[in-house]
Scaffold this active site. Structure first.
Site, PDB file in Angstrom:
ATOM      1  N   GLY A  13       0.771  -1.258   0.000  1.00  0.00           N
ATOM      2  CA  GLY A  13       0.000   0.000   0.000  1.00  0.00           C
ATOM      3  C   GLY A  13       0.789   1.286   0.000  1.00  0.00           C
ATOM      4  O   GLY A  13       0.224   2.350   0.225  1.00  0.00           O
ATOM      5  N   ILE A  20      -0.100   6.114   4.385  1.00  0.00           N
ATOM      6  CA  ILE A  20      -0.082   5.598   5.758  1.00  0.00           C
ATOM      7  C   ILE A  20       0.918   4.432   5.848  1.00  0.00           C
ATOM      8  O   ILE A  20       1.647   4.308   6.829  1.00  0.00           O
ATOM      9  CB  ILE A  20      -1.507   5.178   6.178  1.00  0.00           C
ATOM     10  N   ILE A  92      -4.510  -1.179   1.772  1.00  0.00           N
ATOM     11  CA  ILE A  92      -5.036  -1.128   0.402  1.00  0.00           C
ATOM     12  C   ILE A  92      -6.539  -0.877   0.440  1.00  0.00           C
ATOM     13  O   ILE A  92      -7.272  -1.546   1.177  1.00  0.00           O
ATOM     14  CB  ILE A  92      -4.744  -2.472  -0.309  1.00  0.00           C
ATOM     15  N   ALA A  95     -12.252   2.578  -4.173  1.00  0.00           N
ATOM     16  CA  ALA A  95     -13.633   2.685  -4.676  1.00  0.00           C
ATOM     17  C   ALA A  95     -13.596   3.704  -5.804  1.00  0.00           C
ATOM     18  O   ALA A  95     -12.843   4.686  -5.714  1.00  0.00           O
ATOM     19  CB  ALA A  95     -14.581   3.150  -3.580  1.00  0.00           C
ATOM     20  N   TYR A 156     -18.474   9.164   2.255  1.00  0.00           N
ATOM     21  CA  TYR A 156     -17.654   7.944   2.378  1.00  0.00           C
ATOM     22  C   TYR A 156     -18.406   6.779   1.722  1.00  0.00           C
ATOM     23  O   TYR A 156     -17.808   5.837   1.206  1.00  0.00           O
ATOM     24  CB  TYR A 156     -17.343   7.669   3.856  1.00  0.00           C
ATOM     25  N   LYS A 163     -15.435  -1.050   4.548  1.00  0.00           N
ATOM     26  CA  LYS A 163     -14.658  -1.056   5.804  1.00  0.00           C
ATOM     27  C   LYS A 163     -15.382  -1.888   6.874  1.00  0.00           C
ATOM     28  O   LYS A 163     -14.727  -2.536   7.692  1.00  0.00           O
ATOM     29  CB  LYS A 163     -14.426   0.376   6.301  1.00  0.00           C
ATOM     30  N   THR A 194      -3.916  11.855   1.941  1.00  0.00           N
ATOM     31  CA  THR A 194      -3.144  10.925   1.107  1.00  0.00           C
ATOM     32  C   THR A 194      -3.781  10.896  -0.283  1.00  0.00           C
ATOM     33  O   THR A 194      -4.838  11.501  -0.493  1.00  0.00           O
ATOM     34  CB  THR A 194      -3.194   9.481   1.671  1.00  0.00           C
ATOM     35  N   LEU A 195      -3.172  10.113  -1.170  1.00  0.00           N
ATOM     36  CA  LEU A 195      -3.722   9.979  -2.521  1.00  0.00           C
ATOM     37  C   LEU A 195      -5.144   9.411  -2.462  1.00  0.00           C
ATOM     38  O   LEU A 195      -6.062   9.929  -3.095  1.00  0.00           O
ATOM     39  CB  LEU A 195      -2.816   9.030  -3.308  1.00  0.00           C
ATOM     40  N   ALA A 196      -5.330   8.361  -1.658  1.00  0.00           N
ATOM     41  CA  ALA A 196      -6.645   7.716  -1.582  1.00  0.00           C
ATOM     42  C   ALA A 196      -7.689   8.676  -1.003  1.00  0.00           C
ATOM     43  O   ALA A 196      -8.799   8.781  -1.526  1.00  0.00           O
ATOM     44  CB  ALA A 196      -6.563   6.454  -0.734  1.00  0.00           C
TER      45      ALA A 196
END
Ligand code: NAD
Length: 264
Positions: A13, A20, A92, A95, A156, A163, A194-196
């Site tokens: 990841g 992270i 990881i 979506a 989300y 999750k 972060t990127l995500a």
């Protein structure tokens, strides 16, 4: 003595040095762990190879978790370097961006639902399944989750369901692998840029909300997440498995209304 000397840990990841997983790698390395890394796409290969040098590692292998064959190949290749190892970090999630905006019921699609669950939840047990025979008897597996699993969080959306599945997966994996001594836990962290997370609508507002309403009145860092990962990979946490450990400055336990009062 360092907490993780003699431990070999696989880190998935990392996309860049704000990931992270990168913060976790920093903490694991500081405590003496030997690390190996995976990267998702060829585009990330060189970047992850370069970042791995910061951790004195030359084990950098491809793995797209959407393909079982890719997961299997990862461990064929890792086995050439490590015959056994002491756990892995699963950092990881995915979506499609169109799923992370607007009204949940309007935006969710069967395809978005399936993809987000496969990549963000199934992959945790998929990786464990493929490397089970290489894990030592005191191995530890750690994944990353978010409060959106427990609370309906604006934008989300379907990732919250993925999750929730990941957290249940953590408990089922802990129960199945515990008899061999393998522990499985999740860190539920507060928002980190972060990127995500940049794909989530209004993410800046989320950061501000945590800063104002968490008991510690600030956002958490990737180093703070990494330090909890050290604990979970170390023998200090040998009695803990199947848990969701919050690293969110206490946001999930508080209901601070100061912010609302100020805006009235
Ligand atoms: P990131 O973008 O740095 O990392 C996400 C990683 O997932 C990337 O390295 C990407 O390459 C990888 N990935 C996506 N699809 C993949 C696939 N098919 N195969 C292999 N790898 C794939 O973002 P991050 O925020 O560091 O995310 C790490 C984890 O932390 C995720 O599970 C995320 O949901 C979780 N998390 C993040 C936050 C946050 O606010 N950033 C909060 C709570 C939990």
């Amino acid at each position: 003595m360092a907490l993780l000397s003699n431990k070999r840990i696989l880190v998935t990841g990392i996309a860049n040095n704000r990931s992270i997983a990168y913060g976790i790698a920093q903490s694991l390395h500081r405590e003496g762990a030997e690390l190996a890394f995976t990267y998702h796409t060829d585009k990330l290969k060189l970047r992850v190879q370069n970042l791995s040098k910061n951790f004195d590692s030359d084990i950098v292998l491809p793995c797209d978790v959407s393909e079982d064959s890719c997961i299997d190949k990862l461990f064929v290749e890792l086995n050439k370097k490590w015959s056994t190892f002491d756990g892995f970090v699963h950092a990881i999630a995915f979506a499609p961006t169109d799923q992370l905006t607007g009204d949940y019921v309007d935006t969710v699609t069967r395809e978005g639902f399936t993809l987000s669950h496969t990549i963000s939840s199934y992959s945790f047990v998929g990786i464990a399944k493929a490397c089970r025979n290489m894990l030592t008897n005191s191995a530890s597996l750690v994944t990353l989750t978010y409060l959106g699993a427990m609370r309906a969080t604006p934008y989300y959306n379907v990732m919250g369901l993925a999750k929730a599945s990941l957290e249940a997966n953590t408990r089922y994996m802990a129960n199945a692998m515990g008899p061999k001594g393998i522990r499985v836990n999740a860190i539920s962290c507060g928002p980190v840029r972060t990127l995500a997370s940049s794909g989530i609508k209004n993410f800046k507002k989320m950061l501000l909300c945590y800063q104002r309403q968490s008991p510690i009145r600030r956002n958490i860092s990737i180093e703070e997440i990494g330090n909890v990962a050290v604990f979970l990979f170390s023998d200090l946490s040998s009695g803990i498995t199947g848990e969701i450990i919050y690293v969110d400055g206490g946001f999930n336990i508080a209901s601070n209304i100061d912010d609302v009062e100020q805006s009235m």
